[in-house]
Design a protein around this motif. Structure first.
Motif, short mmCIF file in Angstrom:
data_model
loop_
_atom_site.label_atom_id
_atom_site.label_comp_id
_atom_site.label_asym_id
_atom_site.label_seq_id
_atom_site.Cartn_x
_atom_site.Cartn_y
_atom_site.Cartn_z
N VAL A 26 0.85 -1.20 0.00
CA VAL A 26 0.00 0.00 0.00
C VAL A 26 0.89 1.25 0.00
O VAL A 26 1.80 1.38 0.83
CB VAL A 26 -0.93 0.01 1.23
N ASP A 27 0.66 2.13 -0.97
CA ASP A 27 1.43 3.37 -1.15
C ASP A 27 2.92 3.13 -1.41
O ASP A 27 3.72 4.05 -1.32
CB ASP A 27 1.27 4.29 0.07
N GLY A 28 3.29 1.89 -1.73
CA GLY A 28 4.69 1.58 -2.01
C GLY A 28 5.58 1.72 -0.80
O GLY A 28 6.78 2.00 -0.93
N ILE A 29 5.04 1.49 0.39
CA ILE A 29 5.79 1.63 1.64
C ILE A 29 6.08 0.24 2.21
O ILE A 29 5.18 -0.59 2.38
CB ILE A 29 5.01 2.48 2.66
N PHE A 30 7.35 -0.01 2.51
CA PHE A 30 7.85 -1.32 2.92
C PHE A 30 7.04 -1.96 4.04
O PHE A 30 6.74 -3.15 4.00
CB PHE A 30 9.32 -1.16 3.35
N GLU A 31 6.64 -1.18 5.05
CA GLU A 31 5.99 -1.74 6.24
C GLU A 31 4.52 -2.06 6.02
O GLU A 31 3.91 -2.72 6.88
CB GLU A 31 6.11 -0.75 7.41
N ASN A 32 3.93 -1.64 4.92
CA ASN A 32 2.49 -1.79 4.70
C ASN A 32 2.12 -3.17 4.14
O ASN A 32 2.97 -3.88 3.60
CB ASN A 32 1.99 -0.70 3.75
N PRO A 33 0.83 -3.53 4.23
CA PRO A 33 0.37 -4.79 3.62
C PRO A 33 0.33 -4.68 2.10
O PRO A 33 0.44 -3.59 1.54
CB PRO A 33 -1.03 -4.97 4.20
N VAL A 34 0.15 -5.81 1.44
CA VAL A 34 0.09 -5.86 -0.02
C VAL A 34 -1.21 -5.24 -0.51
O VAL A 34 -2.27 -5.44 0.07
CB VAL A 34 0.23 -7.31 -0.52
N ASP A 35 -1.10 -4.49 -1.62
CA ASP A 35 -2.24 -3.83 -2.25
C ASP A 35 -2.54 -4.56 -3.57
O ASP A 35 -1.75 -4.49 -4.52
CB ASP A 35 -1.90 -2.36 -2.51
N TYR A 36 -3.66 -5.26 -3.63
CA TYR A 36 -4.01 -6.03 -4.83
C TYR A 36 -3.97 -5.18 -6.09
O TYR A 36 -3.47 -5.62 -7.14
CB TYR A 36 -5.42 -6.64 -4.68
N LYS A 37 -4.47 -3.95 -6.04
CA LYS A 37 -4.53 -3.10 -7.22
C LYS A 37 -3.14 -2.79 -7.75
O LYS A 37 -2.92 -2.76 -8.97
CB LYS A 37 -5.28 -1.80 -6.90
N ARG A 38 -2.18 -2.56 -6.86
CA ARG A 38 -0.81 -2.29 -7.29
C ARG A 38 -0.19 -3.54 -7.94
O ARG A 38 0.55 -3.45 -8.92
CB ARG A 38 0.04 -1.82 -6.11
N VAL A 39 -0.50 -4.70 -7.37
CA VAL A 39 0.01 -5.96 -7.94
C VAL A 39 -0.55 -6.15 -9.35
O VAL A 39 0.19 -6.46 -10.30
CB VAL A 39 -0.36 -7.17 -7.05
N LYS A 40 -1.85 -5.97 -9.48
CA LYS A 40 -2.52 -6.18 -10.77
C LYS A 40 -1.98 -5.22 -11.83
O LYS A 40 -1.70 -5.63 -12.97
CB LYS A 40 -4.02 -5.98 -10.59
N GLU A 41 -1.82 -3.97 -11.48
CA GLU A 41 -1.31 -2.98 -12.43
C GLU A 41 0.10 -3.33 -12.88
O GLU A 41 0.42 -3.27 -14.08
CB GLU A 41 -1.32 -1.59 -11.78
N PHE A 42 0.94 -3.74 -11.94
CA PHE A 42 2.31 -4.14 -12.24
C PHE A 42 2.34 -5.36 -13.15
O PHE A 42 3.04 -5.38 -14.17
CB PHE A 42 3.03 -4.43 -10.91
N MET A 43 1.55 -6.38 -12.80
CA MET A 43 1.58 -7.62 -13.56
C MET A 43 0.96 -7.46 -14.94
O MET A 43 1.36 -8.15 -15.88
CB MET A 43 0.90 -8.74 -12.77
N ASP A 44 0.02 -6.56 -15.10
CA ASP A 44 -0.52 -6.28 -16.44
C ASP A 44 0.59 -5.75 -17.35
O ASP A 44 0.66 -6.12 -18.54
CB ASP A 44 -1.66 -5.26 -16.36
N ILE A 45 1.45 -4.92 -16.80
CA ILE A 45 2.58 -4.38 -17.58
C ILE A 45 3.55 -5.51 -17.93
O ILE A 45 4.03 -5.62 -19.07
CB ILE A 45 3.30 -3.27 -16.78
N VAL A 46 3.83 -6.36 -16.95
CA VAL A 46 4.76 -7.48 -17.18
C VAL A 46 4.22 -8.42 -18.26
O VAL A 46 4.95 -8.84 -19.17
CB VAL A 46 5.01 -8.25 -15.87
N LYS A 47 2.96 -8.76 -18.17
CA LYS A 47 2.38 -9.70 -19.13
C LYS A 47 2.36 -9.11 -20.54
O LYS A 47 2.59 -9.83 -21.52
CB LYS A 47 0.98 -10.10 -18.67
#
Length: 269
Positions: free
Chosen positions: A244-265
């Motif tokens: 969440v917000d790209g901060i190390f201590e935060n939990p994982v944000d599904y939306k950020r994962v999906k956006e990243f992986m769409d670019i990778v794919k």
């Protein structure tokens, strides 16, 4: 050269996402009130978000066991094994483990939970924030065979975070001798700390130096640089960019994962 990657992850240039476990029993920041149930719930939520976001693999690590040990205590391995054991039914993609910073403990954990790979500082000697940091790659390689873990892939991190090679050696030389002497399954190249961008030029130097070993970008990948990094590297290990917000201590944000992986794919296609 990288055929085992396709066999394990069912894709070329895989993205391995870190599942950072909360501080564990024995760690300075362990939440004794929340206990292990809190650790498990946090990890489960991250695993679900990472998988639904489309990553190709997951690596469980005791990332919040700061400050790290170079010989991990038994309680840490036991706690990690409990977490992974309780989450195995939720994990639908290949997974690995990383007991920071102890390759023997990582292999023991991998054998216990049927993990397919580990990432560690397995070779070299360093001046680090954690003191003088020595390794014994020969012992580690023999230990892998002794415990029946010969199929567990070993990712060698040759640029450890918060540390510097004790001898003044060029990174290309380190890569060449690491490959020749240790036959790593993969080599990881990192930035200075978790979340710090890995220099693409350093990735290129390492890639050109080795003959047959896959190279992974180990830190600092994000949606803005991942295409550039994967143009050189054979895969990437990612964590902070998924929070969440790209901060190390935060939990994982599904939306950020999906956006990243769409670019990778899209890049892989």
């Amino acid at each position: 050269m990288v055929s085992w990657i396709k066999e394990v992850f069912d894709t070329e240039k895989p993205i391995i996402a870190m599942c950072h476990l909360q501080a564990l029993p024995g760690d300075p920041d362990y939440d004794a009130t929340g206990g292990m149930d809190k650790v498990i719930v946090s990890a489960k939520n991250d695993v679900i978000a990472l998988q639904e976001g489309g990553v190709d693999g997951i690596m469980f690590s005791n990332e919040y066991s700061l400050p790290y040990l170079t010989k991990v205590e038994t309680v840490t391995v036991a706690a990690m094994a409990r977490v992974i054991g309780e989450l195995r039914s939720f994990v639908k993609i290949p997974y690995g483990v990383n007991c920071l910073w102890d390759p023997i403990a990582s292999l023991d954990l991998a054998a216990a939970v049927d993990a397919q790979f580990i990432r560690e500082i397995i070779s070299g000697v360093y001046a680090s924030d954690f003191g003088l940091w020595n390794t014994d790659p020969g012992k580690t390689a023999r230990h892998r065979l002794r415990i029946g873990a010969k199929n567990v892939k070993m990712f060698y991190n040759i640029v450890p975070e918060a540390a510097k090679y004790l001898a003044d050696r060029d990174i290309s030389e380190i890569a060449k001798t690491t490959e020749f002497n240790n036959k790593p399954d993969a080599i990881c190249v990192s930035g200075l700390t978790a979340g710090s961008e890995t220099d693409t030029q350093v990735l290129k130097v390492v890639k050109d130096a080795v003959r047959k070993t896959p190279i992974f970008c180990n830190t600092g990948c994000n949606k803005d640089n991942i295409e550039r990094q994967l143009s050189v590297a054979d895969g990437a290990i990612c964590a902070t960019t998924f929070k969440v917000d790209g901060i190390f201590e935060n939990p994982v944000d599904y939306k950020r994962v999906k956006e990243f992986m769409d670019i990778v794919k899209e890049f892989r296609n």
